[in-house]
Design an enzyme around this catalytic site. Structure first.
Site, PDB file in Angstrom:
ATOM      1  N   LYS A 198      48.329  31.124  33.834  1.00 36.16           N
ATOM      2  CA  LYS A 198      48.557  32.213  34.016  1.00 36.16           C
ATOM      3  C   LYS A 198      49.743  33.089  35.322  1.00 36.16           C
ATOM      4  CE  LYS A 198      44.092  34.944  34.602  1.00 36.16           C
ATOM      5  NZ  LYS A 198      42.828  35.150  35.071  1.00 36.16           N
ATOM      6  N   TYR A 248      44.319  47.818  34.694  1.00 36.30           N
ATOM      7  CA  TYR A 248      43.917  47.521  34.048  1.00 36.30           C
ATOM      8  C   TYR A 248      42.098  47.643  34.278  1.00 36.30           C
ATOM      9  CZ  TYR A 248      40.832  43.371  33.677  1.00 36.30           C
ATOM     10  OH  TYR A 248      40.300  42.364  33.499  1.00 36.30           O
TER      11      TYR A 248
END
EC number: 5.1.3.20
Length: 335
Positions: free
Chosen positions: A181, A139
């Site tokens: 999330k 990421y």
């Protein structure tokens, strides 16, 4: 003023839509993937002009299908730092961002995009300079690679951009509209739920040379993130990569204590010291997860010199202020 917000049903994207609405701007094209439909709640109380699925948007935008767009807030990405599928991560966070950048430059549309403090990874210095960029996961690398691409195409400080391009390295953002999330929601969100369910909150024990709960992050309230993004919308002449944190590292213990004390005060109970909260079992330290060893940032603190030099003098909330406001929102929200 027509604005596009990608990731519009997500955490930062939906708060940007709200911030634009608060300014009276509702000519907003919201772009997202609602395969996981619960995110719709983040947009339900907001005003937008249209919704476009992310799979359709990028080609349509490149074709000029939306007419003259003033700016794109590009928040759409895979933000799960535990995601191991590198191809998926690079397709979403790098390749699509490159395509969007070129389309924006061709159409004279400003691009304000989400980078990340994950680009710094294992560094102990958090300044927007290549020598400090050491991502610990794919990421962070996907975000860094796009930043590097922008530097190659636009110059080190984006001085060759035809129209504004500004990247924001978000530090640990917390606040309303992050409930979708899951495991990637902020520690404050998880601790709210822990306290409501168990009457205590959990923190990692000692790790990385830090005592239990003593690992330090730059925790930044979502309202501040929105304010800085909108400051750049108001200043189209400002381009570059900018840290977006408070410039102040605080320990996780501060977050936990702010959660505990705010929720206790809502029950007319007295505020506690950290020592008393630990002694009373309201803060519970757990063993550091083996899966995170070597992949975890124990300390972050944004260097704000570039942001301040650009002229943005926004005053950021500290953890005690921001977390208290967030706990009050969570306690009153129907999520």
């Amino acid at each position: 003023m027509k604005i596009v917000v990608t990731g519009a049903a997500g955490f930062i994207g939906s708060n940007l839509v709200k911030g634009l609405n608060d300014r009276g701007i509702d000519d907003i094209i919201a772009v997202d993937d609602l395969t996981h439909g619960d995110k719709f709640r983040n947009l339900a109380d907001l005003q937008i002009a249209d919704y476009i699925d992310a799979d359709d948007f990028y080609d349509l935008f490149a074709e000029g299908a939306f007419g003259q767009v003033e700016a794109v807030f590009h928040e759409g990405a895979c933000s799960d730092t535990m995601e191991l599928d590198g191809k998926y991560m690079m397709d979403n966070n790098y390749t699509l961002s490159c395509e969007l950048f070129h389309a924006c430059q061709e159409q004279g549309t400003r691009l304000l995009y989400a980078s990340s403090a994950a680009t710094y990874g294992g560094s102990d210095t958090f300044s927007e300079s290549p020598e400090f960029e050491r991502p610990l996961n794919v990421y962070g690398y996907s975000k860094l690679l796009f930043d590097q691409r922008m530097r190659r195409e636009l110059g080190a400080r984006f001085e060759n951009a035809a129209t504004q391009v500004a990247g924001f390295r978000y530090f640990n953002v917390y606040g309303p509209r992050e409930q979708h999330k899951g495991r990637m929601a902020s520690v404050a969100f998880h601790q709210f739920n822990q306290f409501q369910a168990e009457g205590k909150v959990k923190l990692f024990g000692d790790y990385g040379g830090y005592q239990a709960g003593g690992q330090m992050r730059d925790f930044v309230f979502i309202d501040d993130v929105v304010a800085v993004n909108l400051w750049f919308l108001d200043h189209p002449e400002k381009s570059g990569i900018f840290n977006l944190g408070t410039g102040r590292a605080q320990p996780f213990n501060d977050v936990a204590l702010a959660v505990v004390n705010t929720l206790r005060q809502s029950q007319n109970a007295a505020a506690m010291s950290l020592e008393d909260a630990v002694r009373g079992g309201l803060i519970d330290y757990i063993t550091f997860p083996p899966a995170l060893v070597g992949k975890y940032q124990s300390y972050t603190q944004a260097d704000l010199q570039a942001l301040r030099a650009a002229g943005c003098q926004h005053a950021f909330a500290d953890v005690q202020t921001g977390v208290a406001a967030y706990m009050q929102w969570l306690a009153s929200a129907k999520i």
